[in-house]
Each structure stands twice: as structure tokens, then as C-alpha cells.
Design a protein around this motif. Structure first.
Motif, PDB file in Angstrom:
ATOM      1  N   LEU A 235      15.617   8.101   3.674  1.00 41.51           N
ATOM      2  CA  LEU A 235      16.399   9.266   3.271  1.00 41.51           C
ATOM      3  C   LEU A 235      16.115   9.721   1.841  1.00 41.51           C
ATOM      4  CD1 LEU A 235      19.909   8.264   4.714  1.00 41.51           C
ATOM      5  CD2 LEU A 235      18.041   9.480   5.865  1.00 41.51           C
ATOM      6  N   VAL A 236      15.176   9.069   1.151  1.00 42.26           N
ATOM      7  CA  VAL A 236      14.921   9.405  -0.252  1.00 42.26           C
ATOM      8  C   VAL A 236      13.474   9.807  -0.494  1.00 42.26           C
ATOM      9  CG1 VAL A 236      15.026   8.587  -2.652  1.00 42.26           C
ATOM     10  CG2 VAL A 236      16.707   7.780  -0.976  1.00 42.26           C
ATOM     11  N   GLU A 237      12.527   8.939  -0.122  1.00 44.83           N
ATOM     12  CA  GLU A 237      11.145   9.140  -0.544  1.00 44.83           C
ATOM     13  C   GLU A 237      10.176   8.643   0.515  1.00 44.83           C
ATOM     14  OE1 GLU A 237       8.148   7.651  -4.160  1.00 44.83           O
ATOM     15  OE2 GLU A 237      10.075   6.665  -3.815  1.00 44.83           O
ATOM     16  N   ASP A 238       9.120   9.420   0.742  1.00 40.25           N
ATOM     17  CA  ASP A 238       7.974   9.005   1.547  1.00 40.25           C
ATOM     18  C   ASP A 238       6.719   9.359   0.764  1.00 40.25           C
ATOM     19  OD1 ASP A 238       9.157   8.017   3.982  1.00 40.25           O
ATOM     20  OD2 ASP A 238       9.775  10.068   4.371  1.00 40.25           O
ATOM     21  N   GLU A 239       5.937   8.359   0.429  1.00 40.68           N
ATOM     22  CA  GLU A 239       4.718   8.593  -0.339  1.00 40.68           C
ATOM     23  C   GLU A 239       3.561   7.887   0.349  1.00 40.68           C
ATOM     24  OE1 GLU A 239       2.880   7.831  -4.827  1.00 40.68           O
ATOM     25  OE2 GLU A 239       4.904   7.170  -4.320  1.00 40.68           O
ATOM     26  N   CYS A 240       2.540   8.661   0.718  1.00 43.88           N
ATOM     27  CA  CYS A 240       1.370   8.075   1.374  1.00 43.88           C
ATOM     28  C   CYS A 240       0.565   7.281   0.345  1.00 43.88           C
ATOM     29  CB  CYS A 240       0.507   9.156   2.010  1.00 43.88           C
ATOM     30  SG  CYS A 240      -0.888   8.484   2.949  1.00 43.88           S
ATOM     31  N   MET A 241       0.368   5.985   0.627  1.00 46.01           N
ATOM     32  CA  MET A 241      -0.342   5.112  -0.295  1.00 46.01           C
ATOM     33  C   MET A 241      -1.760   4.804   0.166  1.00 46.01           C
ATOM     34  SD  MET A 241       2.088   4.880  -2.427  1.00 46.01           S
ATOM     35  CE  MET A 241       1.389   3.704  -3.585  1.00 46.01           C
ATOM     36  N   SER A 242      -2.118   5.250   1.354  1.00 48.26           N
ATOM     37  CA  SER A 242      -3.472   5.007   1.851  1.00 48.26           C
ATOM     38  C   SER A 242      -4.500   5.625   0.918  1.00 48.26           C
ATOM     39  CB  SER A 242      -3.635   5.589   3.258  1.00 48.26           C
ATOM     40  OG  SER A 242      -2.748   4.978   4.161  1.00 48.26           O
ATOM     41  N   GLY A 243      -5.563   4.891   0.652  1.00 44.82           N
ATOM     42  CA  GLY A 243      -6.622   5.398  -0.209  1.00 44.82           C
ATOM     43  C   GLY A 243      -6.351   5.241  -1.688  1.00 44.82           C
ATOM     44  N   THR A 244      -5.227   4.638  -2.055  1.00 41.36           N
ATOM     45  CA  THR A 244      -4.913   4.402  -3.456  1.00 41.36           C
ATOM     46  C   THR A 244      -5.170   2.938  -3.803  1.00 41.36           C
ATOM     47  OG1 THR A 244      -2.592   3.736  -3.181  1.00 41.36           O
ATOM     48  CG2 THR A 244      -3.075   6.108  -3.210  1.00 41.36           C
ATOM     49  N   SER A 245      -5.128   2.649  -5.091  1.00 42.90           N
ATOM     50  CA  SER A 245      -5.360   1.274  -5.543  1.00 42.90           C
ATOM     51  C   SER A 245      -4.219   0.344  -5.163  1.00 42.90           C
ATOM     52  CB  SER A 245      -5.555   1.255  -7.068  1.00 42.90           C
ATOM     53  OG  SER A 245      -4.411   1.775  -7.725  1.00 42.90           O
ATOM     54  N   SER A 246      -3.121   0.900  -4.671  1.00 42.33           N
ATOM     55  CA  SER A 246      -1.981   0.074  -4.281  1.00 42.33           C
ATOM     56  C   SER A 246      -2.153  -0.542  -2.896  1.00 42.33           C
ATOM     57  CB  SER A 246      -0.689   0.910  -4.304  1.00 42.33           C
ATOM     58  OG  SER A 246      -0.381   1.304  -5.618  1.00 42.33           O
ATOM     59  N   VAL A 247      -3.134  -0.054  -2.129  1.00 38.10           N
ATOM     60  CA  VAL A 247      -3.391  -0.587  -0.795  1.00 38.10           C
ATOM     61  C   VAL A 247      -4.868  -0.948  -0.703  1.00 38.10           C
ATOM     62  CG1 VAL A 247      -3.350  -0.157   1.686  1.00 38.10           C
ATOM     63  CG2 VAL A 247      -1.568   0.814   0.219  1.00 38.10           C
ATOM     64  N   LEU A 248      -5.152  -2.238  -0.717  1.00 34.89           N
ATOM     65  CA  LEU A 248      -6.527  -2.717  -0.684  1.00 34.89           C
ATOM     66  C   LEU A 248      -6.769  -3.497   0.600  1.00 34.89           C
ATOM     67  CD1 LEU A 248      -6.886  -4.011  -4.360  1.00 34.89           C
ATOM     68  CD2 LEU A 248      -7.505  -1.758  -3.454  1.00 34.89           C
ATOM     69  N   SER A 249      -7.894  -3.231   1.235  1.00 37.97           N
ATOM     70  CA  SER A 249      -8.256  -3.961   2.443  1.00 37.97           C
ATOM     71  C   SER A 249      -8.884  -5.290   2.073  1.00 37.97           C
ATOM     72  CB  SER A 249      -9.234  -3.124   3.271  1.00 37.97           C
ATOM     73  OG  SER A 249      -9.629  -3.827   4.433  1.00 37.97           O
ATOM     74  N   VAL A 250      -8.452  -6.350   2.744  1.00 38.78           N
ATOM     75  CA  VAL A 250      -8.990  -7.695   2.525  1.00 38.78           C
ATOM     76  C   VAL A 250      -9.761  -8.059   3.783  1.00 38.78           C
ATOM     77  CG1 VAL A 250      -8.442 -10.088   1.967  1.00 38.78           C
ATOM     78  CG2 VAL A 250      -6.980  -8.248   1.128  1.00 38.78           C
ATOM     79  N   ASP A 251     -11.096  -7.949   3.724  1.00 41.56           N
ATOM     80  CA  ASP A 251     -11.905  -8.039   4.931  1.00 41.56           C
ATOM     81  C   ASP A 251     -12.559  -9.391   5.169  1.00 41.56           C
ATOM     82  OD1 ASP A 251     -11.462  -5.333   5.595  1.00 41.56           O
ATOM     83  OD2 ASP A 251     -13.006  -4.718   4.185  1.00 41.56           O
ATOM     84  N   GLY A 252     -12.765 -10.159   4.126  1.00 34.02           N
ATOM     85  CA  GLY A 252     -13.580 -11.361   4.260  1.00 34.02           C
ATOM     86  C   GLY A 252     -13.106 -12.328   5.321  1.00 34.02           C
ATOM     87  N   LEU A 253     -11.819 -12.618   5.336  1.00 33.37           N
ATOM     88  CA  LEU A 253     -11.288 -13.599   6.287  1.00 33.37           C
ATOM     89  C   LEU A 253     -11.271 -13.050   7.697  1.00 33.37           C
ATOM     90  CD1 LEU A 253     -10.102 -16.435   6.514  1.00 33.37           C
ATOM     91  CD2 LEU A 253      -7.857 -15.478   6.096  1.00 33.37           C
ATOM     92  N   ILE A 254     -10.964 -11.766   7.838  1.00 28.34           N
ATOM     93  CA  ILE A 254     -10.866 -11.170   9.178  1.00 28.34           C
ATOM     94  C   ILE A 254     -12.209 -11.223   9.897  1.00 28.34           C
ATOM     95  CG2 ILE A 254     -10.373  -9.061  10.462  1.00 28.34           C
ATOM     96  CD1 ILE A 254      -8.420  -8.309   8.310  1.00 28.34           C
ATOM     97  N   ASN A 255     -13.289 -11.032   9.125  1.00 32.54           N
ATOM     98  CA  ASN A 255     -14.597 -11.020   9.755  1.00 32.54           C
ATOM     99  C   ASN A 255     -14.959 -12.356  10.389  1.00 32.54           C
ATOM    100  OD1 ASN A 255     -14.998  -8.384   8.972  1.00 32.54           O
ATOM    101  ND2 ASN A 255     -16.007  -8.916   7.062  1.00 32.54           N
ATOM    102  N   GLN A 256     -14.209 -13.401  10.058  1.00 28.75           N
ATOM    103  CA  GLN A 256     -14.504 -14.718  10.613  1.00 28.75           C
ATOM    104  C   GLN A 256     -13.512 -15.129  11.696  1.00 28.75           C
ATOM    105  OE1 GLN A 256     -15.727 -17.709   7.499  1.00 28.75           O
ATOM    106  NE2 GLN A 256     -14.751 -16.235   6.157  1.00 28.75           N
ATOM    107  N   LEU A 257     -12.521 -14.290  11.965  1.00 29.03           N
ATOM    108  CA  LEU A 257     -11.454 -14.667  12.893  1.00 29.03           C
ATOM    109  C   LEU A 257     -11.948 -14.676  14.342  1.00 29.03           C
ATOM    110  CD1 LEU A 257      -8.301 -12.779  11.655  1.00 29.03           C
ATOM    111  CD2 LEU A 257      -8.615 -15.235  11.766  1.00 29.03           C
ATOM    112  N   SER A 258     -11.370 -15.586  15.090  1.00 30.36           N
ATOM    113  CA  SER A 258     -11.561 -15.611  16.537  1.00 30.36           C
ATOM    114  C   SER A 258     -10.257 -16.053  17.166  1.00 30.36           C
ATOM    115  CB  SER A 258     -12.687 -16.577  16.916  1.00 30.36           C
ATOM    116  OG  SER A 258     -12.817 -16.649  18.310  1.00 30.36           O
ATOM    117  N   ILE A 259     -10.064 -15.688  18.409  1.00 29.12           N
ATOM    118  CA  ILE A 259      -8.872 -16.141  19.143  1.00 29.12           C
ATOM    119  C   ILE A 259      -9.337 -17.022  20.300  1.00 29.12           C
ATOM    120  CG2 ILE A 259      -6.926 -15.420  20.561  1.00 29.12           C
ATOM    121  CD1 ILE A 259      -6.740 -12.925  18.927  1.00 29.12           C
TER     122      ILE A 259
END
Length: 259
Positions: A235-259
Motif C-alpha cells: 500500500l506504500v511503495e513498489d520499486e523494480c530492483m531488477s537490473g540494479t546493484s541491489s539484485v545480483l545473480s549468484v550463478d556458480g553454485l547453481i551451475n553444479q546443482l543436480s537433483i
């Protein structure tokens, strides 16, 4: 988000809850628990209310029901609303942040953890109780204690996101179902059935998202998940954070994941 909300908005959030949810929130004795429960309900309602085809619905009018697995889902009231089978949501919270994940067509699991989360037990001893040998070996190979702790939290967060998705589907879950390094790449179910994303939020939290792949769509192997991240105060604020320095993708571990 919880620290930024004052008492005025807390009262506003109470007004968008039906009486049964108000009673549940107010029955909690500890103030912080009441606040967190109220924020979570307000976030879910105000976020899902945007998902009507023609216009936003009143968050207070949303109704929920339990699916066959006992998990909550939206009970749309009008033919013009999105089909309830297409929209899925999941929620996770820490003492300082609440996350609500919304997907169309695919179930979702989401987990958030504080980067400074205290791990009282010895990390490797703790990992041996819940993780598979490959994951313990991976953690043991990290010499720096802080790097090891961070890698443990990342892995735990990813596991929890999958666990929550499995719970949504009423599937059995074992800690060893997610491996850091698969023994047999030919049996990699991860690549076939699930997609993961691991994000660092504002340098303070990790957020892991797990979704079941939509087999009706053609997806290139290894293609990134299409995500939009918003900072929201209901009810107050919606701010898109995608593409900013506040949201960083951490890919290294995911690339090694298996189920």
C-alpha cells in the motif's frame, strides 16, 4: 521490509484482512511475530491482487482455499480472473525481510536467508547430518571460514526452495536429492525438470527460487529464469530492483546443482 513499516500502516494492513485472519494474527503473543504474520498476509494479498486480467481487485476480497496437497491457493471469484491453476505463489521470511514469489503455469518454491545468519554448530558437522557426501566434500574444500559459511548458506537456501516446492507437490524430500556435483551427469533430473535462481539482495540476503519447468514451452538448455524483483511495502511503495546493484545473480553454485 518489516523495519520500514510504522504502526499506521500496520493498522491499514489489518483492515485488508478478513476477520478469521485478523484473529489468527492478533492471537500471537509476541509483537514481532504478530508484525511478521501481518506483513506476510498483507504482502500476499496486495501482490496477488494485481493478477486480474482487466483491473486490480480489492486485496480484502481475495479468497484462498487449500489444494489437494493442503497448500493454500487463490480461489478466483470471477470468470474474468486468471485461472487459479495458472497462478502459483510461495512465501518465505526472515526477521528483516519477507519474500513472496509469484509464477504463472509452474509451481514455485522460494526461500530467503540472511547472509549474516549465525550457524552455532560446526559447519561440516552440521552438513554431515543433512547434506550428501558430495556437498560435504565441496564445503570441506573451502579453506576460508567465512567463504565456507557463505557457501553453506547458499546451498541451504537452494535446498529449502526445492523442499518447499516438493512440499507443495506433496513429494518426498531428502537432503541428498540436491547435489553440488552429480556423480552421473546422464541422470541429471535437474536439467530436465527444474530451474533454479540464486540472488543476493542488497548485500544482506540470499534468495533462492525453484520452479518446475513448463514442458509445454521450448526452453534452451541453461537459459536464465525470467525474473522481476520488486521492493515492496504494501500500500506504500513498489520499486523494480531488477537490473540494479541491489539484485545480483549468484550463478556458480547453481551451475553444479543436480537433483
Amino acid at each position: 521490509m518489516p523495519e520500514e513499516v510504522n504502526k499506521f500502516y500496520m493498522n491499514e494492513y489489518l483492515q485488508i484482512l478478513p476477520q478469521c485472519e485478523k484473529d489468527n494474527v492478533l492471537s500471537l503473543r509476541e509483537y514481532q511475530l504478530r508484525k511478521r504474520a501481518l506483513l506476510a498476509r498483507a504482502l500476499v494479498r496486495t501482490t496477488i491482487a494485481r493478477y486480474q486480467k482487466s483491473s486490480r481487485v480489492d486485496p480484502k476480497l481475495l479468497k484462498f482455499k487449500k489444494n489437494v496437497h493442503g497448500k493454500p491457493e487463490v480461489e478466483w471469484q470471477h470468470a474474468g480472473d486468471f485461472d487459479q491453476l495458472q497462478l502459483h505463489f510461495n512465501i518465505s521470511h526472515t526477521t528483516s525481510l519477507i519474500a513472496c514469489g509469484i509464477t504463472m503455469n509452474s509451481p514455485i518454491g522460494i526461500d530467503v536467508e540472511e547472509k549474516q545468519r549465525v550457524i552455532k554448530n560446526n559447519i561440516l558437522s552440521f552438513a554431515r547430518r543433512f547434506f550428501c557426501p558430495h556437498e560435504v566434500e565441496h564445503l570441506a574444500s573451502i579453506c576460508d571460514p567465512e567463504d565456507q559459511r557463505q557457501e553453506f548458506i547458499k546451498l541451504w537456501t537452494l535446498k529449502e526452495s526445492y523442499k518447499l516446492l516438493s512440499s507443495y507437490k506433496n513429494a518426498d524430500f531428502k537432503a541428498s536429492e540436491i547435489l553440488v556435483k552429480p556423480v552421473d551427469h546422464t541422470s541429471n533430473l535437474f536439467a530436465r525438470d527444474f530451474r533454479f535462481a540464486l540472488l543476493e539482495l542488497a548485500g544482506t540476503h540470499y534468495a533462492a527460487i525453484c520452479v518446475e519447468k513448463d514442458n509445454t514451452l521450448e526452453e534452451k538448455e541453461g537459459s536464465p529464469m525470467n525474473l522481476k524483483v520488486w521492493k515492496t511495502i504494501p500500500l506504500v511503495e513498489d520499486e523494480c530492483m531488477s537490473g540494479t546493484s541491489s539484485v545480483l545473480s549468484v550463478d556458480g553454485l547453481i551451475n553444479q546443482l543436480s537433483i
